[in-house]
Enzyme design. Structure first.
Site, PDB file in Angstrom:
ATOM      1  N   HIS A  58       0.863  -1.184   0.000  1.00  0.00           N
ATOM      2  CA  HIS A  58       0.000   0.000   0.000  1.00  0.00           C
ATOM      3  C   HIS A  58       0.903   1.238   0.000  1.00  0.00           C
ATOM      4  O   HIS A  58       1.647   1.458   0.954  1.00  0.00           O
ATOM      5  CB  HIS A  58      -0.916   0.004   1.226  1.00  0.00           C
ATOM      6  N   LEU A  59       0.817   2.024  -1.075  1.00  0.00           N
ATOM      7  CA  LEU A  59       1.680   3.216  -1.182  1.00  0.00           C
ATOM      8  C   LEU A  59       0.932   4.508  -0.839  1.00  0.00           C
ATOM      9  O   LEU A  59       1.545   5.554  -0.716  1.00  0.00           O
ATOM     10  CB  LEU A  59       2.287   3.309  -2.586  1.00  0.00           C
ATOM     11  N   ASP A 150      -8.552  -5.174  -2.467  1.00  0.00           N
ATOM     12  CA  ASP A 150      -7.953  -5.405  -1.144  1.00  0.00           C
ATOM     13  C   ASP A 150      -8.297  -4.306  -0.139  1.00  0.00           C
ATOM     14  O   ASP A 150      -8.286  -3.124  -0.455  1.00  0.00           O
ATOM     15  CB  ASP A 150      -6.439  -5.522  -1.247  1.00  0.00           C
ATOM     16  N   HIS A 230      -2.854 -12.425   1.697  1.00  0.00           N
ATOM     17  CA  HIS A 230      -2.637 -12.625   3.147  1.00  0.00           C
ATOM     18  C   HIS A 230      -3.412 -13.768   3.804  1.00  0.00           C
ATOM     19  O   HIS A 230      -4.281 -13.549   4.652  1.00  0.00           O
ATOM     20  CB  HIS A 230      -2.869 -11.327   3.923  1.00  0.00           C
ATOM     21  N   ASP A 303       2.039  -6.846   2.529  1.00  0.00           N
ATOM     22  CA  ASP A 303       0.864  -6.064   2.947  1.00  0.00           C
ATOM     23  C   ASP A 303       1.303  -4.824   3.733  1.00  0.00           C
ATOM     24  O   ASP A 303       0.643  -4.423   4.706  1.00  0.00           O
ATOM     25  CB  ASP A 303      -0.131  -6.904   3.756  1.00  0.00           C
ATOM     26  N   PRO A 321      -6.650  -0.864  10.573  1.00  0.00           N
ATOM     27  CA  PRO A 321      -5.843  -2.086  10.549  1.00  0.00           C
ATOM     28  C   PRO A 321      -4.669  -1.955   9.580  1.00  0.00           C
ATOM     29  O   PRO A 321      -4.802  -1.335   8.531  1.00  0.00           O
ATOM     30  CB  PRO A 321      -6.845  -3.136  10.056  1.00  0.00           C
TER      31      PRO A 321
END
Ligand code: DOR
Ligand code: ZN
Length: 425
Positions: A58-59, A150, A230, A303, A321
């Site tokens: 995740h950027l 996601d 995941h 992740d 989260p």
């Protein structure tokens, strides 16, 4: 272009040799190489691996540049030994159009620290109602091949079926966040003995397993490629084992944190341990480790989920989260797998590169290979200090832990992105 002469390095654990990196490729491998004008890198004691590839990063750009940017996340990746990352679509705006995926792809090129391959959303706005413009994203300059909602599950089975059918035309993949939403309403952590004791609403293992079981059947029916994000439970491993034995085109990832940490961490009420899917039990960790070794789980994916301080340093129930992962993944892998370099290369570089179709990545350092590689000091031990991370966020669950291994250098197409353990730009 500068040439680099890497002296005395062990390629994947083999006897020390020299590597000459020139014009973007590994030009020569052998003893006592000389190369006038080349920059010498003393690599005695270091291990060379193909550059790591992360299928799940995740950027946060566009939208949450306070938590991470394409550039800061790329720097974190390079420092972690990565040469390519796949950027998840849950940005703001969502990466559900050709315009947004091209923007992320272009920002990655401009940063120039790793190859950033955008993942496209499956549904418009991740809302789970209408298919996004999958074809337009695939045809865009970003050449998207992996699609994922996601953060959210594609819960509607009809939509999931249509998505699998659609991407089959260009051998695309649907990467599923497996979470039956009706079974996880209000969930705060793994449902089990610890959640009962703490009085927190549980996220049962079956919420993951039921979606994986459904999706492998859908993928089998349609003949398409499914990737499971995941994987976190022993039951999921068994569903995947059976599906693979039947020849279903399914691949699966496990995160470093699900290989190391368990739900007892929630007893601290420190939201740094809040993650989705949640940390599970010792038995789950053992099953995930065994599956990673025997190949039922194909890859480690981070992740990497940066979050701003206000989204993490708050009450557990209000915290977002997610955990950082890029700068610690190789150390966790070394801790969990030991110096099994071929297995580490397989699970963290070759196989993720193959799944994502990233040409030039996941190739062992050998004459003629693209010089996408990383040099690891396996003897070094480092104590994780959140303040030293290149990520814009600080939410590492490993703060204060002493972990094996240190990334000394990373090369992307023959140019160092990391040297002496520091980013070059
Ligand atoms: O813990 C998580 N964080 N799980 C997800 O699926 C999404 C991610 C995020 O974007 O923060
Ligand atoms: Zn997810």
């Amino acid at each position: 272009m500068t040439a680099y002469l890497v002296k005395g390095v062990s390629v994947l654990g083999a006897a020390p040799t020299d590597l000459l990196i020139r014009d973007g490729v590994v030009a020569e491998v052998g003893a006592d190489l000389t190369a006038p004008g080349a920059t010498v890198v003393d690599a005695a004691g270091l291990v060379a691996l193909p550059g790591l590839v992360d299928l799940h990063t995740h950027l946060r750009e566009p939208g949450r540049e306070d938590a991470e940017t394409v550039e800061s996340g790329s720097r974190a990746a390079a420092l972690g030994g990565y040469t390519a990352v796949c950027a998840m679509a849950n940005t703001s705006p969502v990466a559900d159009t050709a315009g947004v995926v091209e923007q992320v792809w272009r920002l990655g090129r401009e940063a120039g620290l790793v190859d950033v391959q955008p993942i496209g959303a499956v549904t418009v706005g991740l809302a789970g109602q209408h298919l996004a413009e999958l074809g337009a994203m695939a045809d865009s300059a970003a050449r998207v091949r992996i699609f994922s909602d996601d953060g959210h599950c594609v819960a509607d089975p009809r939509l999931m079926r249509r998505a699998l059918e659609y991407v089959k035309a260009f051998d695309g993949i649907i990467a599923q966040h497996a979470e039956e939403p009706r079974l996880t309403e209000g969930a705060q952590m793994h449902e089990g003995e610890v959640s009962t004791r703490l009085g927190l609403t549980g996220w049962p293992a079956v919420a993951e397993e039921a979606i994986i079981a459904r999706d492998v059947l859908l993928a089998e029916h349609v003949g398409s490629r499914l990737h499971v994000c995941h994987v976190s439970t022993a039951g999921s491993v068994e569903v995947l084992r059976q599906a693979k034995a039947r020849g279903v085109r399914v691949t699966a990832e496990v995160t470093p944190h699900h290989l190391l940490l368990t739900d007892v961490r929630a007893e601290t009420y420190d939201p740094v341990y809040k993650v989705n899917p949640p940390l599970r039990t010792d038995a789950d960790v053992a099953a995930l480790r065994a599956a990673l070794t025997d190949g039922v789980i194909d890859i480690i994916a981070t992740d990497h989920a940066p979050h701003a301080v206000e989204d993490k340093e708050c009450e557990w129930a209000y915290a977002r989260p997610g955990m950082l992962g890029l700068e610690t993944a190789l150390s966790i892998a070394l801790d969990v797998l030991g110096p099994r370099w071929d297995l580490i290369a397989e699970r963290m570089s070759r196989t993720p590169a193959r799944i994502a179709g990233l040409d030039g990545h996941g190739v062992d350092p050998a004459p003629g290979a693209p010089a996408n590689l990383t040099l690891v000091d396996p003897a070094a031990r480092r104590t994780v200090d959140p303040a030293e991370l290149a990520s814009r966020s600080r939410n590492t669950p490993y703060a204060g832990m002493t972990l094996p291994g240190r990334i000394v250098a990373t090369f992307l197409r023959g140019e160092p992105t990391v040297l002496d353990g520091k980013a070059t730009k």
